[in-house]
Design a protein around this motif. Structure first.
Motif, PDB file in Angstrom:
ATOM      1  N   TRP A   1     -22.166   3.076   5.955  1.00 55.70           N
ATOM      2  CA  TRP A   1     -22.359   1.605   6.079  1.00 55.70           C
ATOM      3  C   TRP A   1     -23.762   0.970   5.876  1.00 55.70           C
ATOM      4  O   TRP A   1     -24.076  -0.226   5.523  1.00 55.70           O
TER       5      TRP A   1
ATOM      6  N   SER B   1     -20.907  -6.254   2.033  1.00 56.90           N
ATOM      7  CA  SER B   1     -21.614  -5.124   2.743  1.00 56.90           C
ATOM      8  C   SER B   1     -22.171  -5.815   4.157  1.00 56.90           C
ATOM      9  O   SER B   1     -23.146  -6.337   4.096  1.00 56.90           O
TER      10      SER B   1
ATOM     11  N   GLY C   1     -23.548   0.276   2.492  1.00 59.91           N
ATOM     12  CA  GLY C   1     -22.336  -0.621   2.113  1.00 59.91           C
ATOM     13  C   GLY C   1     -21.298   0.131   1.935  1.00 59.91           C
ATOM     14  O   GLY C   1     -19.898  -0.217   0.794  1.00 59.91           O
TER      15      GLY C   1
END
Lengths: 330, 223
Positions: free
Chosen positions: B139, A267, B142
């Motif tokens: 985002w 991420s 994630g």
């Protein structure tokens, strides 16, 4: 050579075996005034974020109406669907979209976000005594990451062309409120320290088979829908970035991979990784141990191209699995 | 001239069909029989998954029509070996032989899925959030776009990434919960587990409602 050729030296260098003299001349002219086009310069590392975190770009739902918003939207689409965008597609000589290496539409921290780039250019570089503009930076990305030499247009977009304007409108919009002239936290890819053990292509192959092949394919050629749209991008072969692109440097690829891949596990914004440093370097080396489109700065032989342009961490002109890399593909 | 041409062509096609018939129909017949009539100690699949394999939205039971055959075999294996658990489906999967799993998966993969999506009574605002998650992700948390793995329309990509468009919202949400709680662990390299664990309950509700509002499209094995 015409004046136009000098201005757009990469145009027409479709075939790497063009007389070396031509390429050499084109680039010696070019290198003096435009380093962004002769090199995908390695970015400096960004500082760590403070308590306020990273720059927050506006929401893509809030792009305004009107001519400015239209330009932003066009630039966004040119970035994420480069191969479908009516103008941008003419300059794509492989099977890539800009968004492949700049995740979340180019808005994610630690994925070389466009809001991080916006306030950096124009950038003066003493080395070539030239002010590099954003226009040139994007043309450089087309030249190497998108292999523009093999495209319908035969080279990157003309300076100041509409597609470059639209892309810059999009970058500008995404940087709203960010300070200018600062190396912002989250810019570029976060470097991964080189592990103590040697980098191993064969260990990298194991990582690849276990964690990457399900999407990028056993042969690295990615996956495409029936209508040609990309599902998963190719990592090597004719559809991939070329031997001049920043991603062919093993350290740069390791930095991208560490906080961005495998998709859904790493991420970037949270700077979470799924691979160890060793795995990231090994798999970066494995990917870059395959043929891809030739370096557009071809100097007539692998050895001389290597000597002039590949004095960094890469496998160009190195022998892997019995093959000396650098023949090109496509 | 034309007539004779058609005649030979037809004759050729006909003998070709006869040649192929035993292989195709043996699998399909066995699969069809299991699906509609059940087998020894096995209830007909259709009693829960619907006569046309369209699923049961109210109960949260999945559509099987048009799903990738290899994906379904993998799921039956997982349900049988316990890496995916479900009190209703696991015993059934366990009692199917390897060949039966293939036959029945082949049968359902070749059925045309219903054209009307299961949908549901959902607020427009929730659907809007679901669409953003599906197409762009979140985002900050994630979460990549669901469509980057499940295909641009959620129609699935090969055997690894199943079709989620046109599945009942409750079914989809149950799967996300199953990954969060660890009762489903059969996904390749934990890819979906990682995404599911990043989804909040509200986002899970929104994004599953969005996919339930889309029509199913058959997932071609080489999409």
């Amino acid at each position: 050579m015409t004046a136009k050729d000098i201005k757009h030296p990469l145009r027409g260098i479709r075939n790497p075996l063009l007389p070396a003299v031509l390429a050499l001349f084109a680039f010696s002219v070019n290198a003096q005034d435009d380093e962004t086009l002769t090199k995908q310069v390695e970015l400096e590392q960004a500082p760590a974020p403070g308590p306020e975190g990273y720059h927050q770009p506006p929401s893509l739902d809030d792009i305004p109406e009107g001519p400015f918003g239209d330009s932003v939207r066009s630039g966004w689409q040119a970035f994420v669907n480069t191969r479908q965008h009516p103008e941008a597609k003419r300059f794509v000589g492989n099977k890539q979209n800009c968004g492949n290496c700049h995740l979340a539409s180019g808005l994610a921290a630690n994925s070389a976000p466009m809001w991080g780039a916006w306030g950096i250019y124009p950038k003066y570089r003493g080395k070539n005594d030239h002010v590099n503009t954003m226009d040139e930076r994007i043309r450089g990305c087309f030249t190497y990451s998108m292999n523009a030499g093999g495209s319908e247009a035969g080279g990157p977009p003309e300076p100041d062309s509409q597609v470059l304007k639209d892309m810059q409108a999009f970058f500008f919009w995404s940087a709203k409120g960010a300070p200018i002239g600062e190396n912002l936290p989250g810019r570029g890819y976060a470097a991964v320290p080189k592990p103590e053990n040697e980098i191993s292509v064969s260990r990298g192959e194991e990582v690849y088979q276990d964690q990457c092949a399900v999407c990028h394919g056993n042969d690295g050629s990615g996956k495409f829908a029936d209508d040609g749209r990309q599902i998963f991008p190719p990592l090597w072969g004719a559809g991939a970035y070329n031997w001049g692109a920043g991603m062919h440097r093993i350290n740069t690829a390791a930095a991208f991979i560490k906080y961005n891949m495998p998709l859904g596990k790493a991420s970037p914004v949270e700077k979470e990784a799924a691979l160890t440093d060793q795995q990231a370097w090994d798999v970066a080396a494995f990917i870059n141990s395959h043929e891809r489109p030739q370096d557009p700065r071809w100097e007539g032989s692998k050895a001389s191209t290597d000597e002039k342009w590949h004095t960094h961490q890469c496998l160009y002109n190195e022998t892997v699995r019995g093959h000396t890399l650098g023949d090109g593909a496509g | 001239m034309r007539g004779r041409y058609r005649f030979t062509c037809g004759l050729f096609g006909f003998s070709f069909l006869i040649l192929l018939m035993p292989t195709i129909s043996a699998a399909n017949e066995a699969g069809k029989k299991l699906a509609l009539q059940g087998g020894e100690g096995v209830q007909p699949c259709s009693s829960c998954h619907g006569a046309q394999g369209g699923g049961n939205a109210a109960a949260g039971w999945p559509r099987l029509a048009g799903l990738n055959a290899d994906y379904m075999v993998q799921q039956l294996n997982a349900l049988a070996n316990g890496t995916r658990s479900n009190p209703l489906m696991a015993p059934i999967a366990s009692s199917l032989s390897e060949q039966q799993r293939k036959d029945v998966a082949e049968y359902f993969a070749n059925l045309t899925p219903p054209t009307t999506p299961p949908g549901g009574d959902v607020d427009q605002k929730i659907l809007k959030r679901g669409k953003v998650l599906a197409q762009r992700g979140d985002w900050q948390q994630g979460i990549p776009a669901c469509t980057s793995c499940h295909g641009l329309k959620g129609q699935g990509v090969g055997a690894a990434f199943p079709s989620i468009a046109g599945q009942p919202a409750m079914y989809l949400q149950n799967q996300i919960k199953a990954w969060q709680s660890g009762s489903r662990q059969n996904d390749p390299n934990g890819l979906m587990a990682s995404v599911a664990k990043r989804l909040s309950d509200e986002d899970s509700q929104a994004v599953t409602a969005w996919f339930a509002s889309l029509p199913a499209e058959p997932s071609k094995s080489d999409q």
